[in-house]
Design a protein around this motif. Sequence first.
Motif, short mmCIF file in Angstrom:
data_model
loop_
_atom_site.label_atom_id
_atom_site.label_comp_id
_atom_site.label_asym_id
_atom_site.label_seq_id
_atom_site.Cartn_x
_atom_site.Cartn_y
_atom_site.Cartn_z
N THR A 112 26.74 18.45 -33.39
CA THR A 112 26.01 19.69 -33.11
C THR A 112 24.72 19.82 -33.93
OG1 THR A 112 27.30 20.89 -34.78
CG2 THR A 112 28.15 20.89 -32.53
N LYS A 113 24.42 18.79 -34.75
CA LYS A 113 23.23 18.79 -35.60
C LYS A 113 23.20 20.00 -36.52
CE LYS A 113 20.55 16.26 -32.16
NZ LYS A 113 19.37 16.23 -31.26
N ASN A 114 24.38 20.31 -37.06
CA ASN A 114 24.54 21.42 -37.98
C ASN A 114 24.40 20.90 -39.41
OD1 ASN A 114 25.40 23.55 -39.58
ND2 ASN A 114 27.13 24.08 -38.28
N THR A 170 41.22 20.89 -38.71
CA THR A 170 40.78 20.48 -37.38
C THR A 170 40.25 21.65 -36.57
OG1 THR A 170 43.06 20.73 -36.56
CG2 THR A 170 42.36 18.52 -37.25
N GLY A 171 40.72 22.86 -36.89
CA GLY A 171 40.23 24.04 -36.18
C GLY A 171 38.75 24.28 -36.41
N ILE A 172 38.23 23.86 -37.58
CA ILE A 172 36.80 23.99 -37.86
C ILE A 172 35.99 23.19 -36.83
CG2 ILE A 172 34.97 23.54 -39.55
CD1 ILE A 172 37.12 23.87 -41.74
N PHE A 173 36.52 22.01 -36.46
CA PHE A 173 35.86 21.18 -35.44
C PHE A 173 35.70 21.96 -34.13
CE2 PHE A 173 36.63 18.67 -31.63
CZ PHE A 173 35.64 17.70 -31.69
N PHE A 174 36.78 22.56 -33.65
CA PHE A 174 36.74 23.28 -32.38
C PHE A 174 35.85 24.52 -32.47
CE2 PHE A 174 40.90 21.08 -32.34
CZ PHE A 174 40.67 20.27 -31.25
N LYS A 175 35.84 25.15 -33.65
CA LYS A 175 34.99 26.33 -33.84
C LYS A 175 33.52 25.94 -33.77
CE LYS A 175 32.64 29.25 -36.80
NZ LYS A 175 31.41 29.00 -37.59
N ASN A 176 33.15 24.82 -34.38
CA ASN A 176 31.76 24.37 -34.37
C ASN A 176 31.30 23.99 -32.96
OD1 ASN A 176 31.47 24.75 -37.11
ND2 ASN A 176 31.89 22.61 -37.64
N LEU A 177 32.17 23.29 -32.21
CA LEU A 177 31.80 22.91 -30.85
C LEU A 177 31.68 24.12 -29.94
CD1 LEU A 177 32.21 19.97 -31.71
CD2 LEU A 177 33.40 19.59 -29.55
N GLU A 180 28.40 25.87 -30.65
CA GLU A 180 27.30 25.12 -30.04
C GLU A 180 27.24 25.35 -28.53
OE1 GLU A 180 24.22 21.97 -29.85
OE2 GLU A 180 24.92 23.45 -31.32
N TYR A 181 28.39 25.37 -27.88
CA TYR A 181 28.47 25.57 -26.43
C TYR A 181 27.88 26.92 -26.03
CZ TYR A 181 30.46 25.83 -21.73
OH TYR A 181 30.62 25.95 -20.37
N ARG A 182 28.13 27.94 -26.83
CA ARG A 182 27.66 29.29 -26.50
C ARG A 182 26.15 29.46 -26.68
NH1 ARG A 182 31.12 33.71 -29.54
NH2 ARG A 182 29.66 35.00 -28.35
N THR A 183 25.54 28.63 -27.51
CA THR A 183 24.13 28.85 -27.85
C THR A 183 23.17 27.95 -27.08
OG1 THR A 183 24.35 27.30 -29.70
CG2 THR A 183 24.68 29.64 -30.17
N ILE A 184 23.69 26.96 -26.33
CA ILE A 184 22.78 26.05 -25.62
C ILE A 184 22.79 26.37 -24.13
CG2 ILE A 184 23.07 24.19 -27.28
CD1 ILE A 184 24.92 22.82 -25.29
N ILE A 191 28.41 19.78 -20.74
CA ILE A 191 29.47 18.90 -20.23
C ILE A 191 29.95 17.95 -21.32
CG2 ILE A 191 29.96 17.04 -18.58
CD1 ILE A 191 28.07 18.42 -16.63
N GLN A 192 29.01 17.42 -22.11
CA GLN A 192 29.37 16.54 -23.23
C GLN A 192 30.30 17.27 -24.20
OE1 GLN A 192 25.73 15.24 -25.01
NE2 GLN A 192 25.22 13.81 -23.38
N ILE A 193 29.97 18.51 -24.52
CA ILE A 193 30.78 19.29 -25.47
C ILE A 193 32.17 19.54 -24.90
CG2 ILE A 193 31.01 21.56 -26.55
CD1 ILE A 193 27.97 21.58 -26.86
N ILE A 194 32.25 19.83 -23.60
CA ILE A 194 33.56 20.08 -22.98
C ILE A 194 34.45 18.85 -23.08
CG2 ILE A 194 34.70 20.48 -20.76
CD1 ILE A 194 32.36 22.34 -20.03
N TYR A 195 33.90 17.67 -22.76
CA TYR A 195 34.70 16.44 -22.82
C TYR A 195 35.15 16.15 -24.25
CZ TYR A 195 34.16 14.90 -17.98
OH TYR A 195 34.25 14.79 -16.63
N ALA A 196 34.25 16.29 -25.22
CA ALA A 196 34.62 16.05 -26.61
C ALA A 196 35.70 17.04 -27.05
CB ALA A 196 33.39 16.15 -27.51
N PHE A 197 35.54 18.31 -26.65
CA PHE A 197 36.49 19.36 -27.01
C PHE A 197 37.88 19.04 -26.46
CE2 PHE A 197 38.64 23.39 -26.87
CZ PHE A 197 38.12 24.13 -27.92
N VAL A 198 37.94 18.70 -25.16
CA VAL A 198 39.23 18.43 -24.51
C VAL A 198 39.89 17.17 -25.08
CG1 VAL A 198 40.33 17.83 -22.31
CG2 VAL A 198 38.59 19.61 -22.38
#
Length: 585
Positions: A112-114, A170-177, A180-184, A191-198
């Motif tokens: 997410t380039k955070n 691991t929940g921090i990972f899902f929170k960060n993704l 990112e999904y909400r702001t882009i 779509i990339q974020i959805i696949y990585a998340f799932v």
Amino acid sequence: MNADNAFFLFVNFVILETLYFMFTQLFTILPLTCAIFVLLFGVFILSKDRTSPMNRLMFGFSLSMFFWMFGTFMMFGLRGENRELALFWDRFVYAGVVFMPPFMHHFSLIFTKNKGQRKLLTINYLFAFFFLLISRTPYFVDDLNIYNWGAHSQARLFHHIFLFYFFIGTGIFFKNLFSEYRTIFNKERKIQIIYAFVAFAIVIFVGGSAYLYAYGIDTKFPFAYVSGLIFPVLLSYAISRHGLMHIRIVAAEILVGLVNFFIVIEIFLARSVSELVIRILVAAIVTVINVLLMISVQREIKRKDEITKLAKSLEQANLRLQELDRQKTEFLSIASHQLRTPLSIIKGYIELITDGAYGKVTPKTKAILADMDSSNERLVKLVDEFLDITRIEQGRTKFSFGMHDMNELVSSVVKELTDRAKDKKLKLVWKAGKTKEDVYMDDEKVRHVVFNYVDNAIKYTPKGKVTVTLEHGNNGVILKVTDTGIGFEKIDEVNFFQKFYRGKNVEGTNVNGTGLGIYVCRKFMEAQDGRVWATSPGAGKGSEFGFWLPQKTGEKPKVVQQDELAGVPHEIIEKKDTSTLASVV
């Protein structure tokens, strides 16, 4: 029985025994299969770019999963027969599992380039090392739970604490993704974020069910380890289909690897020496083809990436040019309006002085005033053209439609310009239609076009004649203005009716012009569903300028704004120019 037959019987026996073992020991084989699969996936990822932090982290996470799956395979294989060895392999599992939270957290920051959460990430890694050390002790796991499919260690105090840390980390990972999904707004990125998340969710929440075995909860089938297959498959699809991590070639390499794997298996199933040789040759040929295929895929992907980058740069340049064009149009509009008023005042004073309002005017002064008036008129015409351009480009031009006689309109233009033709000793011929030609049009705009055509023909014809004709064609009326003037080449024919374009044929002449006149003509005709064209046999052989207007019936008079006309974008009109123009001509 000869040696060859004995050898192949032995090979077939080994393969059949292996298959039997795989089906009867499915619970044991599943973690091993997943371990190999996920390790190969991690190696593939790392091999694409060893310098990429994201690729390194993905390899580290895959290695953690390998520790988990391989240690489970070894522990299941013992089936509780050796307690100490089973505990060793379970602690081997946690040597990889404890690093999954910080690896996922770190991956989410890079993905997410955070650039924040550095302290939190450090704490996450420190917890991982702490639990790595504590997992070696009986305070983490001890003793065994025996199931019909294998054995698993029993959780102790620090395992409970680790479990809480594992899901928080691991929940921090899902929170960060999710953030990112909400702001882009980029669809491909979403779509990339959805696949990585799932993919990671399957590992954590499906694979995480393996912790139940440490608490004596039997799921009857260790489906938690299936996540080791689903995770790389899902990420491989995301990589190949949606450019995740920019290594789409991984999917092709995995496919080629599977093909080679099955071909090698076929070699061991051969029943004779000749069949063995043939299968080895086939395997070699397929391997060569696969290598060539991968080289081709790499080149194609590289070329596609270059084209994508070029397209993006062109898109940015196009947006910049559009913005510059808009600013230019606004500047022309402001400048033209500011110039129009003083030019009108100058014209008024010239007329007053010429009429003697400020005293008697000598013939010499009148000649000077006439030159001034002529120059002023040229400036007024230029300013009017600029205003027409800005109104057209901003969609502010108004059109007043009604039924008008085209013969009468053209006759008035020819009558107005006859004296100008005589001054150049040119013959102006007007071939009117035989009947009244009522056309639904804005007569002022059409008159502007006819005037421009005839006026230009007179300007650029040194001697000879100018002929104006009106006729029917293609369910409309066609007006042609032909001359015996300087003509033009094919390159000019292509570029005529473009803004600010002046033909090569006028270079060296003393005729003034801006190249805006016939551009305005084109826009006026297109707004009325008409078409324009210009043709010439060549330089010095005369030319023909014309337009076609449809003859509409049953229309009522109306005044409309330019952007309300026909609902046809200019881009579509311009694409139709060539084919329609050819049929009209």
